[in-house]
Enzyme design. Structure first.
Site, PDB file in Angstrom:
ATOM      1  N   PHE A 198       1.915  11.007   8.373  1.00  0.00           N
ATOM      2  CA  PHE A 198       2.023  11.569   7.026  1.00  0.00           C
ATOM      3  C   PHE A 198       2.675  10.564   6.090  1.00  0.00           C
ATOM      4  CE2 PHE A 198       4.423  14.038   3.802  1.00  0.00           C
ATOM      5  CZ  PHE A 198       3.353  14.674   3.194  1.00  0.00           C
ATOM      6  N   GLY A 199       2.016  10.295   4.964  1.00  0.00           N
ATOM      7  CA  GLY A 199       2.539   9.392   3.948  1.00  0.00           C
ATOM      8  C   GLY A 199       2.944  10.144   2.694  1.00  0.00           C
ATOM      9  N   TYR A 200       4.080   9.776   2.117  1.00  0.00           N
ATOM     10  CA  TYR A 200       4.580  10.451   0.921  1.00  0.00           C
ATOM     11  C   TYR A 200       4.914   9.452  -0.180  1.00  0.00           C
ATOM     12  CZ  TYR A 200       8.820   9.005   3.366  1.00  0.00           C
ATOM     13  OH  TYR A 200       9.765   8.264   4.039  1.00  0.00           O
ATOM     14  N   GLY A 201       4.622   8.168   0.059  1.00  0.00           N
ATOM     15  CA  GLY A 201       4.856   7.113  -0.927  1.00  0.00           C
ATOM     16  C   GLY A 201       3.570   6.368  -1.191  1.00  0.00           C
ATOM     17  N   SER A 202       3.604   5.049  -1.021  1.00  0.00           N
ATOM     18  CA  SER A 202       2.429   4.247  -1.333  1.00  0.00           C
ATOM     19  C   SER A 202       1.257   4.493  -0.388  1.00  0.00           C
ATOM     20  CB  SER A 202       2.786   2.760  -1.314  1.00  0.00           C
ATOM     21  OG  SER A 202       3.224   2.360  -0.025  1.00  0.00           O
ATOM     22  N   GLU A 218       7.600   0.534  11.498  1.00  0.00           N
ATOM     23  CA  GLU A 218       8.437   1.433  10.711  1.00  0.00           C
ATOM     24  C   GLU A 218       9.796   1.699  11.361  1.00  0.00           C
ATOM     25  OE1 GLU A 218       7.781   2.600   7.712  1.00  0.00           O
ATOM     26  OE2 GLU A 218       5.834   1.622   7.638  1.00  0.00           O
TER      27      GLU A 218
END
Length: 223
Positions: free
Chosen positions: A21-25, A97
């Protein structure tokens, strides 16, 4: 196949899938191959620009600010989940990460807005004990920092502007991050004070980095 057997098979299939899950770029520039995706939200977290960045959106002398999440029982975050092609790609991203980036792992359920679809995904969250942590500052100060920093991937303001634009395009009104929208507005004001338009800081072609995964196309992410 019975309904119970079908449900068990679906659970088993999901347990061997590698969702991130990505919440930025990642929302607007994932930078890696994926086989499926879902736009949705996670509950119990709020997005904050408390993580410093000295490589992609800033320098050691002037670190930029990028998003991380904090636990918030009443919070939710809109973003995008990606299904990675295999375990090799997932392990590479995890190494980048967690072991190199100072992030910790959370497993979260990502829900589409109408709750017609749900996936269990890995989510990476920066921790206060990582070397690039900058922490909370007043939003005026935060906007000034974002509007005056840049790195190898482009201007820090681009990161905030494109994330806010992506959310306005894909998130329903009741899922819009009010704090992100306010930050974008203040960043735009700071840019104009410096004689820049918001679009002046947007870069059409951001640099990418070659993957270290043999035979895979998974690039480091320009966050």
């Amino acid at each position: 196949m019975t309904a119970a057997a079908a449900a068990a098979a679906e659970v088993e299939a999901q347990s061997t899938e590698y969702w991130v899950f990505g919440y930025g770029s990642l929302c607007w520039n994932p930078g890696f191959e994926y086989t499926d995706s879902i736009i949705g939200y996670v509950q119990g977290f709020s997005r904050k620009f408390w993580q410093g960045n000295v490589a992609h959106r800033g320098t050691k002398e002037k670190p930029g600010r990028v998003a991380t999440l904090i636990e918030d029982p009443q919070g939710f975050v809109w973003g995008k989940a990606f299904l990675l092609p295999d375990e090799t790609a997932f392990r590479y991203l995890e190494m980048r990460e967690v072991y190199l980036g100072g992030y910790e792992v959370h497993k979260v359920d990502v829900l589409s807005d109408d709750i017609s679809r749900s996936v269990n995904a890995t989510m990476y969250v920066a921790t206060p004990n990582n070397i690039h942590w900058l922490g909370e500052v007043p939003i005026d100060q935060l906007a000034t920092q974002v509007a005056t920093c840049s790195g190898s991937a482009g201007h820090n303001a681009e990161y905030v502007i494109l994330l806010a634009r992506w959310e306005r395009q894909y998130a329903p009104d009741h899922r819009i991050d009010a704090e992100l929208a306010e930050l974008e507005g203040l960043v735009n004001e700071r840019l104009r004070e410096r004689g820049l338009r918001p679009d002046d800081v947007l870069v059409g072609n951001r640099p990418t980095f070659s993957s270290m995964v043999p035979g895979k196309t998974l690039r480091c992410l320009n966050i």
